[in-house]
Design an enzyme around this catalytic site. Sequence first.
Site, short mmCIF file in Angstrom:
data_model
loop_
_atom_site.label_atom_id
_atom_site.label_comp_id
_atom_site.label_asym_id
_atom_site.label_seq_id
_atom_site.Cartn_x
_atom_site.Cartn_y
_atom_site.Cartn_z
N GLY A 91 0.81 -1.21 0.00
CA GLY A 91 0.00 0.00 0.00
C GLY A 91 0.84 1.26 0.00
O GLY A 91 2.07 1.23 0.10
N GLY A 93 2.63 3.79 1.42
CA GLY A 93 3.22 4.07 2.72
C GLY A 93 3.67 5.50 2.89
O GLY A 93 3.92 5.95 4.02
N LYS A 114 3.55 12.64 -2.86
CA LYS A 114 4.48 11.56 -2.51
C LYS A 114 5.48 12.10 -1.50
O LYS A 114 6.23 13.04 -1.78
CB LYS A 114 5.20 11.08 -3.77
CG LYS A 114 6.02 9.81 -3.59
CD LYS A 114 6.55 9.33 -4.92
CE LYS A 114 7.40 8.08 -4.77
NZ LYS A 114 7.97 7.64 -6.05
N ASP A 126 8.32 6.65 8.22
CA ASP A 126 7.91 8.03 8.50
C ASP A 126 7.05 8.63 7.40
O ASP A 126 6.53 9.73 7.54
CB ASP A 126 9.14 8.92 8.76
CG ASP A 126 10.11 8.95 7.57
OD1 ASP A 126 9.75 8.49 6.47
OD2 ASP A 126 11.24 9.45 7.76
N GLY A 127 6.90 7.92 6.28
CA GLY A 127 6.06 8.45 5.21
C GLY A 127 6.65 9.63 4.48
O GLY A 127 5.96 10.28 3.68
N ARG A 177 2.80 13.96 -8.01
CA ARG A 177 2.89 13.09 -9.18
C ARG A 177 1.55 13.02 -9.91
O ARG A 177 0.49 12.97 -9.29
CB ARG A 177 3.34 11.69 -8.75
CG ARG A 177 3.46 10.71 -9.90
CD ARG A 177 4.32 9.52 -9.54
NE ARG A 177 3.72 8.67 -8.53
CZ ARG A 177 4.33 7.60 -8.00
NH1 ARG A 177 5.55 7.28 -8.38
NH2 ARG A 177 3.73 6.86 -7.10
N ARG A 184 -1.73 -0.79 -10.01
CA ARG A 184 -0.53 -1.57 -10.26
C ARG A 184 -0.88 -3.05 -10.43
O ARG A 184 -1.98 -3.47 -10.05
CB ARG A 184 0.45 -1.40 -9.10
CG ARG A 184 0.71 0.07 -8.73
CD ARG A 184 1.11 0.21 -7.26
NE ARG A 184 1.20 1.60 -6.85
CZ ARG A 184 2.30 2.34 -6.89
NH1 ARG A 184 3.42 1.80 -7.33
NH2 ARG A 184 2.29 3.59 -6.50
N ASP A 253 4.60 -4.28 -7.53
CA ASP A 253 3.91 -3.08 -7.05
C ASP A 253 4.47 -1.81 -7.69
O ASP A 253 3.96 -0.71 -7.44
CB ASP A 253 4.01 -2.98 -5.52
CG ASP A 253 5.45 -3.01 -5.02
OD1 ASP A 253 6.11 -4.03 -5.21
OD2 ASP A 253 5.91 -1.99 -4.47
#
Length: 490
Positions: A91, A93, A114, A126-127, A177, A184, A253
Amino acid sequence: MSATTDSFNVEHSYQQLPASLFTHCQPTPVAAPEWLAFNQPLADELGLPSTYHASDAGLQLFAGNALADWCKPLAQAYAGHQFANYVPRLGDGRALLLAEVINPQGQRYDLQLKGAGPTPFSRGGDGRSPLGPVMREYLLSEAMHALGVPTTRALAAVSSGEIVLRDESLPGAILTRVAKSHIRIGTFQYVASLADQAQLTEFADYAIARHYPHCSKQPQPYRALLEAVIAAQAATVAHWMSLGFIHGVMNTDNMSISGETIDYGPCAFMEAYDEKTVFSAIDRRGRYAYCNQPPIALWNLTRFAEALLPLLHHAQSEAIALATVALDKFSTVYDAAYRQRMMAKLGITQAEKEDEQLIGSLLLLMQQQRVDFTLFFRQLSQENCAAAADLCSNSADWKSWYANWQSCLSRQAITNEQRVIAMQQVNPALIPRNHLVQQAITQATQQGDLSLFNQLQQAWLQPFVDKPAYQVFSHPATAEQQVNRTFCGT
């Protein structure tokens, strides 16, 4: 004219799918965002309201600090094979889908942040994204677009004013993006793993309507979907190979069903030709080496076919047989696309069977003599090929190949002048050479200097045009400049 907010057309069709496929999630605000780049032509193409064009409102939006009322952020769920190891739940993240933009031509695009902070799929991360990977994706994806390769795009990049901890402390950044979608192969793997055929059918129907509407009119729409994705991926990978591009992390992915190149992590362009070239620091066994990209694409597509099996036929044996027939077409489609691109690079418009050996013999010559892939083909595109000859250390091998090439060209129904023009339209003068990308990242990271980053953006907008101001960017790296390892931002 830029669109006004009132006329800006956005939808959220993904949110109409079952709730198991995504999670609503808000971005985490950052301390002190600043502009790194804004893609004005892309903003105009999308019809993005002028309110957000390189403005403070745009900065706050693309930093995730102050979303517009048309944003409904979510993190998508997906699974994936990472270096052939299946992970059932990955997923987004560190990414959030803000909205789906319908541009003035009626085309639908995802708008995604992103590096916007942790999500339920972050798995303890931490994303966030360091500045370097954001700059790399911005530069590489826009350069790929200019080269004509199907790809996601970069609308904006902002620094966060915060530090991201990886192996060292690095400045953080966020990329906006744009993609035809973020569906995917791994997304289909995730849906299939839920073992709910009604849900898989609904999702496949959604993918068909969004990307391949012609499939819905076929007697077997899901088989048609499989064949369409196979064809799209085969064509894209053939394009990569013709340019010396190495994706670096072709996990399932990281492969889009639209055929767009997605997830520019440890990617790079090859310089000295070597079919086993690997850049990614995490690809220790060369699984995703340059020469392995076509078979890996087929391996990934086989995983896609497995996910679709319940929809292909109620009897598994028959479903497998149908999938196998579809997958067997990959090599035919890929080989034709690759051959067409490589023949065009050689100026051959009417190839005979014996002419195809020109490709293999040339690549062997380049491999043995470590010839720069991009520079050689560009020099071959000149009226006088002396500069291409100078790149070959073994003059006897070159002369032998050159004689065969000239014999083939003599049978073409075009003039030498037409050949030169045609070849220069497919053999770029400029590619994103890895040492230049790294140099721009280093200057921005260590000195806050974006001058080279901005120069490269402009230079790579017209990669097939010789411009004296950008000639320095056409040179291969010296031994001291070479960057042989690239890294993901996670």
